[in-house]
Each structure stands twice: as structure tokens, then as C-alpha cells.
Design a protein around this motif. Structure first.
Motif, PDB file in Angstrom:
ATOM      1  N   ASP A 185       0.867  -1.234  -0.043  1.00  6.46           N
ATOM      2  CA  ASP A 185      -0.144   0.008  -0.072  1.00  6.46           C
ATOM      3  C   ASP A 185       0.762   1.320  -0.133  1.00  6.46           C
ATOM      4  O   ASP A 185       0.192   2.128  -0.897  1.00  6.46           O
ATOM      5  N   ALA A 186       1.970   1.188   0.769  1.00  5.54           N
ATOM      6  CA  ALA A 186       2.867   2.350   0.696  1.00  5.54           C
ATOM      7  C   ALA A 186       3.469   2.397  -0.703  1.00  5.54           C
ATOM      8  O   ALA A 186       3.678   3.597  -1.043  1.00  5.54           O
ATOM      9  N   LEU A 187       3.870   1.465  -1.241  1.00  3.53           N
ATOM     10  CA  LEU A 187       4.376   1.588  -2.691  1.00  3.53           C
ATOM     11  C   LEU A 187       3.428   2.429  -3.638  1.00  3.53           C
ATOM     12  O   LEU A 187       3.399   3.213  -4.282  1.00  3.53           O
ATOM     13  N   ILE A 188       2.144   1.741  -3.540  1.00  5.57           N
ATOM     14  CA  ILE A 188       1.106   2.256  -4.231  1.00  5.57           C
ATOM     15  C   ILE A 188       0.771   3.692  -3.923  1.00  5.57           C
ATOM     16  O   ILE A 188       0.698   4.711  -4.982  1.00  5.57           O
ATOM     17  N   GLY A 189       0.858   4.148  -2.835  1.00  5.19           N
ATOM     18  CA  GLY A 189       0.444   5.388  -2.463  1.00  5.19           C
ATOM     19  C   GLY A 189       1.742   6.545  -3.050  1.00  5.19           C
ATOM     20  O   GLY A 189       1.456   7.758  -3.522  1.00  5.19           O
ATOM     21  N   SER A 190       2.847   6.001  -3.004  1.00  2.02           N
ATOM     22  CA  SER A 190       3.992   6.843  -3.319  1.00  2.02           C
ATOM     23  C   SER A 190       3.828   6.834  -5.138  1.00  2.02           C
ATOM     24  O   SER A 190       4.045   8.277  -5.487  1.00  2.02           O
ATOM     25  N   MET A 191       3.293   5.951  -5.523  1.00  4.38           N
ATOM     26  CA  MET A 191       3.361   6.165  -7.038  1.00  4.38           C
ATOM     27  C   MET A 191       2.371   6.962  -7.430  1.00  4.38           C
ATOM     28  O   MET A 191       2.231   7.516  -8.511  1.00  4.38           O
ATOM     29  N   GLN A 192       1.252   7.106  -6.595  1.00  4.90           N
ATOM     30  CA  GLN A 192       0.216   7.680  -6.934  1.00  4.90           C
ATOM     31  C   GLN A 192       0.507   9.210  -6.780  1.00  4.90           C
ATOM     32  O   GLN A 192      -0.034  10.249  -7.337  1.00  4.90           O
ATOM     33  N   ARG A 193       1.052   9.565  -5.725  1.00  7.21           N
ATOM     34  CA  ARG A 193       1.586  10.866  -5.385  1.00  7.21           C
ATOM     35  C   ARG A 193       2.539  11.438  -6.648  1.00  7.21           C
ATOM     36  O   ARG A 193       2.433  12.549  -6.615  1.00  7.21           O
ATOM     37  N   LYS A 194       3.263  10.799  -7.449  1.00  7.51           N
ATOM     38  CA  LYS A 194       4.193  10.774  -8.302  1.00  7.51           C
ATOM     39  C   LYS A 194       3.322  11.383  -9.514  1.00  7.51           C
ATOM     40  O   LYS A 194       3.801  11.591 -10.547  1.00  7.51           O
ATOM     41  N   GLY A 195       1.990  10.602  -9.471  1.00  8.66           N
ATOM     42  CA  GLY A 195       1.173  10.642 -10.915  1.00  8.66           C
ATOM     43  C   GLY A 195       1.395   9.550 -11.577  1.00  8.66           C
ATOM     44  O   GLY A 195       0.856   9.571 -12.950  1.00  8.66           O
ATOM     45  N   PHE A 196       2.173   8.500 -11.150  1.00  8.09           N
ATOM     46  CA  PHE A 196       2.332   7.513 -12.063  1.00  8.09           C
ATOM     47  C   PHE A 196       1.273   6.151 -11.877  1.00  8.09           C
ATOM     48  O   PHE A 196       1.214   5.147 -12.637  1.00  8.09           O
ATOM     49  N   PHE A 197       0.528   6.267 -10.741  1.00  6.06           N
ATOM     50  CA  PHE A 197      -0.749   5.398 -10.820  1.00  6.06           C
ATOM     51  C   PHE A 197      -1.716   6.348 -10.430  1.00  6.06           C
ATOM     52  O   PHE A 197      -1.991   7.209 -10.010  1.00  6.06           O
ATOM     53  N   PRO A 198      -3.118   5.790 -10.976  1.00  4.76           N
ATOM     54  CA  PRO A 198      -4.323   6.618 -11.125  1.00  4.76           C
ATOM     55  C   PRO A 198      -4.725   6.617  -9.499  1.00  4.76           C
ATOM     56  O   PRO A 198      -4.725   5.319  -8.841  1.00  4.76           O
TER      57      PRO A 198
END
Length: 248
Positions: free
Chosen positions: A142-155
Motif C-alpha cells: 500500500d505504501a508503494l502504491i501511495g508513493s506512485m500515486q503521489r508522483k502521478g504514475f498510478f491513478p
């Protein structure tokens, strides 16, 4: 122009292809060039389907897969934080986004969504040789997904796929600045009543060109000399600013 040619070809060959292919997909551009001052780009995908009501189309955009390490910091000394635990995840998409025509695809069974990797929670990247229990691994995931979302790399949520008419659809994905380079895959999935009827995919090249590309290749191939040059330029800039801009 590419879209016009695509539509023309579809119209001319429709009597033959209607019985053979229920889904077709294409993209407006086959590549995204990252140059100096790159501030993001749009990827436009469009296609046709011969299926009528009761079916749905999902389009995904996925970047090259990479290995990523997630670390957790803990307080070790007064005022100091240190990395304590870490988990390495394999096959993590460097970029992922998806769009649906309506809510039908999101209401399908969990197995269908997982099998076709529809949605961030259904991406199949996994922890490699982790000694942590399943609950801790899920926290790191979940932390990895959250980090990618903050970068705009995951929706954060699914995008919207637009049907221009009963058979022709279009979707636009917005790539943020700093988007990873590599070969991307655009995939369309046709679903009816919880069953995948057809899939189509296209590849997209995202890469640096011009001066940016030369600097990137030099830094990648000669990392030591690139670091030395960066330090030298930083020292030179500081010395020049002090020498030529001082008031006395």
C-alpha cells in the motif's frame, strides 16, 4: 490524420471484418518524445467494437516493469530516523492508468479484474523473498502504491472512456512530467456479462531525444565521470557567483 485514416479503413473493410473481429484498437502517436522543458504529454487511443449494449470496454496503459524497494524508517536515536525494514517488489509497472466506458467493468467478479489486471489493486507485482508476514507485506504494498500515486504514475480512480457513437470509442491518458521511459503497452479489453470477449494491444515508445538523451546516456554509461563533472560544475558556479557578484 491517423484517426481519419483508421476510420476510413474500418468503413471500407467493415463487411469483411465485422464477423472476424469484434474489437480494434489504435493510438494517435506511436511515441512520446521527452525533450528539454518536457511538461507532460497526452496519449490518445481510439478503436471500434461491433458489440452493442450490455458490453463494456476497458483500456489500460502500462509502462515497463521494474524492481522497486520499499523501506520503512523508524526512530533510532533522539531526532534521528533510520531505515529499518525493507521489502523488494518485482514486476512493478513504472506507470499504470486505466479507463472504463461505464461502471459495468468495475462491477465484474474479482477473478476477472485480477486476471486482466484491471485497477491498481489488481496489479500482479509481488514481494521477493520477504520474511515479513502477509499483513506487513500488504502495508508495504500500500505504501508503494501511495508513493506512485503521489508522483502521478498510478491513478487514484478509473478514467473515463468516451464513446463517440455506438461503435467508436476514444480515451486520453495524461502522462505527467518525469514519466519513466521505455516501451508502454496500450490494451483494450471487451467484456460482456463478466466474460472477456476480445483483447487488442498496441505498443508506445516513451524516450528522451536531443540533448536530454545524450546527457541521459552519458550519465548511464559513465556514471563516475558524470558525478565528477556535476560536482565540478556546482563548485565552479558557486565560486563564480561569489567572485563576480560580491559587492566589494
Amino acid at each position: 490524420m491517423r484517426m481519419i485514416l483508421f476510420l476510413a479503413a474500418m468503413i471500407l473493410s467493415f463487411p469483411v471484418q465485422a464477423q472476424e473481429k469484434s474489437l480494434q484498437l489504435d493510438i494517435a502517436e506511436n511515441g512520446v518524445d521527452i525533450t528539454t522543458g518536457f511538461n507532460g504529454a497526452s496519449v490518445v487511443a481510439f478503436g471500434t467494437t461491433t458489440e452493442g449494449g450490455g458490453s463494456d470496454v476497458v483500456v489500460t496503459l502500462k509502462g515497463p516493469e521494474r524492481t522497486m524497494i520499499v523501506r520503512r524508517k523508524e526512530r533510532a536515536l533522539i531526532g534521528a530516523w533510520m531505515n529499518r525494514d525493507n521489502i523488494e517488489f518485482r514486476r512493478v509497472p513504472s506507470y499504470y492508468d486505466y479507463a472504463v466506458a461505464n461502471s459495468l467493468a468495475l462491477d465484474n467478479t474479482a477473478s476477472l479484474l485480477s486476471e486482466n489486471q484491471i485497477g491498481v489493486d489488481n496489479l500482479d507485482f509481488y514481494a521477493e523473498d520477504s520474511d515479513e508476514d502477509a499483513q506487513t507485506t500488504e502495508v508495504f504494498r500500500d505504501a508503494l502504491i501511495g508513493s506512485m500515486q503521489r508522483k502521478g504514475f498510478f491513478p487514484i480512480k478509473a478514467g473515463s472512456l468516451q464513446f463517440i457513437d455506438d461503435n467508436f470509442f476514444k480515451v486520453t491518458f495524461d502522462l505527467p512530467p518525469g514519466v519513466p521511459t521505455g516501451t508502454y503497452t496500450v490494451e483494450a479489453i471487451l467484456i460482456r456479462e463478466g466474460i472477456v470477449l476480445a483483447t487488442e494491444s498496441r505498443t508506445l515508445q516513451v524516450g528522451q531525444v536531443g540533448f536530454n538523451a545524450r546527457v541521459y546516456l552519458f550519465a548511464d554509461d559513465h556514471s563516475f565521470f558524470y558525478g565528477v563533472m556535476a560536482v565540478f560544475l556546482a563548485v565552479l558556479s558557486g565560486w563564480s557567483a561569489f567572485t563576480f557578484l560580491r559587492r566589494d
